[in-house]
Design a protein around this motif. Structure first.
Motif, short mmCIF file in Angstrom:
data_model
loop_
_atom_site.label_atom_id
_atom_site.label_comp_id
_atom_site.label_asym_id
_atom_site.label_seq_id
_atom_site.Cartn_x
_atom_site.Cartn_y
_atom_site.Cartn_z
N ILE A 57 3.36 -15.27 -7.23
CA ILE A 57 3.23 -14.02 -6.50
C ILE A 57 4.55 -13.90 -5.96
O ILE A 57 5.03 -12.86 -6.00
N ARG A 58 5.20 -14.97 -5.58
CA ARG A 58 6.59 -15.00 -5.04
C ARG A 58 7.54 -14.40 -6.30
O ARG A 58 8.54 -13.64 -5.82
N SER A 59 7.48 -15.01 -7.29
CA SER A 59 8.30 -14.50 -8.22
C SER A 59 7.98 -12.97 -8.76
O SER A 59 8.99 -12.33 -8.93
N SER A 60 6.78 -12.43 -8.61
CA SER A 60 6.73 -10.98 -8.87
C SER A 60 7.38 -10.31 -7.86
O SER A 60 7.85 -9.25 -8.17
N LEU A 61 7.20 -10.80 -6.56
CA LEU A 61 7.68 -10.04 -5.50
C LEU A 61 9.35 -10.04 -5.62
O LEU A 61 9.84 -9.22 -5.25
N ARG A 62 9.77 -11.22 -6.05
CA ARG A 62 11.44 -10.78 -6.33
C ARG A 62 11.77 -9.85 -7.28
O ARG A 62 12.90 -9.42 -6.89
N GLU A 63 11.07 -9.63 -8.14
CA GLU A 63 11.17 -8.58 -8.99
C GLU A 63 11.36 -7.47 -8.43
O GLU A 63 12.09 -6.45 -8.93
N VAL A 64 10.78 -7.05 -7.49
CA VAL A 64 10.69 -5.76 -6.90
C VAL A 64 11.29 -5.94 -5.55
O VAL A 64 11.15 -5.22 -4.56
N SER A 65 12.23 -6.88 -5.43
CA SER A 65 12.98 -7.18 -3.88
C SER A 65 14.34 -6.99 -4.50
O SER A 65 15.24 -8.05 -3.86
N PHE A 160 13.24 -3.80 -0.51
CA PHE A 160 12.08 -4.08 -1.53
C PHE A 160 11.29 -2.69 -1.67
O PHE A 160 11.43 -2.00 -1.04
N GLU A 161 10.55 -2.84 -2.68
CA GLU A 161 9.67 -1.76 -3.33
C GLU A 161 8.46 -1.73 -2.57
O GLU A 161 7.38 -2.54 -2.99
N ALA A 162 8.21 -1.10 -1.34
CA ALA A 162 7.10 -1.11 -0.50
C ALA A 162 5.65 -0.84 -1.44
O ALA A 162 4.46 -1.74 -1.59
N GLU A 163 5.94 -0.13 -2.26
CA GLU A 163 4.63 0.58 -3.06
C GLU A 163 4.17 -0.69 -4.01
O GLU A 163 2.72 -1.22 -4.42
N ALA A 164 5.25 -1.37 -4.52
CA ALA A 164 4.80 -2.44 -5.39
C ALA A 164 4.26 -3.78 -4.75
O ALA A 164 3.54 -4.27 -5.32
N TYR A 165 4.91 -3.88 -3.54
CA TYR A 165 4.25 -4.78 -2.94
C TYR A 165 2.83 -4.81 -2.46
O TYR A 165 1.94 -5.60 -2.56
N ASP A 166 2.58 -3.58 -2.16
CA ASP A 166 1.09 -3.07 -2.04
C ASP A 166 0.30 -3.44 -3.14
O ASP A 166 -0.78 -3.80 -2.94
N ARG A 167 0.90 -3.06 -4.40
CA ARG A 167 0.08 -3.18 -5.55
C ARG A 167 -0.07 -4.59 -5.80
O ARG A 167 -1.15 -5.22 -6.09
N GLU A 173 -6.43 -1.58 -1.09
CA GLU A 173 -7.76 -1.85 -0.81
C GLU A 173 -8.02 -2.21 0.82
O GLU A 173 -9.29 -1.99 1.04
N GLN A 174 -7.20 -2.67 1.36
CA GLN A 174 -7.32 -3.09 2.84
C GLN A 174 -6.52 -1.99 3.78
O GLN A 174 -6.39 -2.59 4.98
N ASP A 175 -6.39 -0.79 3.19
CA ASP A 175 -5.66 0.15 3.99
C ASP A 175 -4.27 -0.17 4.91
O ASP A 175 -4.16 -0.11 5.99
N LEU A 176 -3.69 -1.09 4.13
CA LEU A 176 -2.41 -1.53 4.71
C LEU A 176 -1.21 -1.26 3.82
O LEU A 176 -1.49 -0.89 2.62
N THR A 177 -0.22 -1.42 4.28
CA THR A 177 1.13 -0.99 3.45
C THR A 177 2.15 -1.92 4.25
O THR A 177 2.50 -2.19 5.16
N THR A 178 3.36 -2.40 3.28
CA THR A 178 4.03 -3.18 3.57
C THR A 178 5.19 -2.68 4.46
O THR A 178 5.67 -1.69 4.17
N SER A 179 5.49 -3.42 5.64
CA SER A 179 6.48 -2.89 6.65
C SER A 179 7.70 -3.52 6.45
O SER A 179 8.83 -3.12 6.16
N VAL A 180 7.64 -4.96 6.49
CA VAL A 180 9.01 -5.64 6.54
C VAL A 180 8.41 -7.19 6.05
O VAL A 180 7.40 -7.53 6.42
N VAL A 181 9.66 -7.78 5.44
CA VAL A 181 9.43 -8.97 4.95
C VAL A 181 10.40 -10.02 5.69
O VAL A 181 11.65 -9.91 5.89
N VAL A 182 9.91 -11.38 5.72
CA VAL A 182 10.80 -12.35 6.39
C VAL A 182 10.66 -13.54 5.65
O VAL A 182 9.51 -14.21 5.14
#
Length: 210
Positions: A57-65, A160-167, A173-182
């Protein structure tokens, strides 16, 4: 207080983490509790925090960060996701917790609940999402300060690309969206930015006493 201020001077936005060093289970629990105890408007905490260690998952997130190495090299990755919209149920759920924890009859909280609903539920949808996103930054501040006090390194990220994180995290599906990452962990000896002097605005240009 002096030691707290020293920890704030010590911390910086770590650019390169030591991928071999991991946060202990005990220290992670302390960071989670510090985040949980954060202030929020009306105490509602309209967000969820995902603690991610899964390498794939983190590898996928890095690609959109923007390819930032902190995403994969840090010990843990915290993703703050705010609620996109809400109705009276957000307030009702919180008031039930207040009633249970403080042993107050729910009827005694009715007027307070109606006041909160009159201020929040009537927001336009865009304003609701902006408001919930702002709440995540209050928790972010608590987390960064706690990590600094524990000499655990951190790097808050908005690149980062928030929409990609959300996907990737199935947040829609949880009515959430990414705001900030630490990213949290321990600095690498090769991170040259750790040796730079901290730069902040001088007090006279930042504060005005009236």
């Amino acid at each position: 207080m002096n030691s707290y201020l020293e920890s704030l001077k010590w911390r910086y936005a770590t650019k390169k983490f030591d991928d071999k060093k991991k946060i202990s289970a005990r220290d992670l629990e302390l960071l989670l509790e510090a985040t949980r105890l954060s202030a929020s408007s009306f105490g509602l905490q309209p967000y969820h925090v995902f603690v991610i260690t899964d390498p794939e998952i983190r590898s996928s997130l890095r690609e959109v960060s923007w390819g930032q190495s902190q995403i994969t090299d840090a010990s843990h990755l915290f993703v703050f996701a705010n609620i996109k919209t809400f109705g009276p149920e957000l307030i009702d759920s919180y008031l039930k917790e207040v009633s249970d924890v403080r042993e107050i009859p729910s009827e005694g909280l009715k007027a307070y609940g109606e006041f909160m609903k009159s201020k929040l539920v009537t927001f336009p949808e865009e304003d609701k999402q902006n408001w919930t996103a702002k709440q995540t930054y209050l928790a972010l501040g608590n987390l960064l300060s706690a990590a600094g006090a524990m000499h655990i390194d951190a790097c808050p990220l908005e690149g980062f690309e928030a929409e990609a994180y959300d996907r990737i995290l199935n947040l829609d599906e949880q009515d959430l969206t990414t705001s900030v990452v630490v990213a949290l962990g321990y600095r690498s000896e090769q991170d040259e930015t750790q040796h730079l002097k901290k730069v902040r605005r001088p007090k006279e240009s930042l504060f005005t006493h009236i």
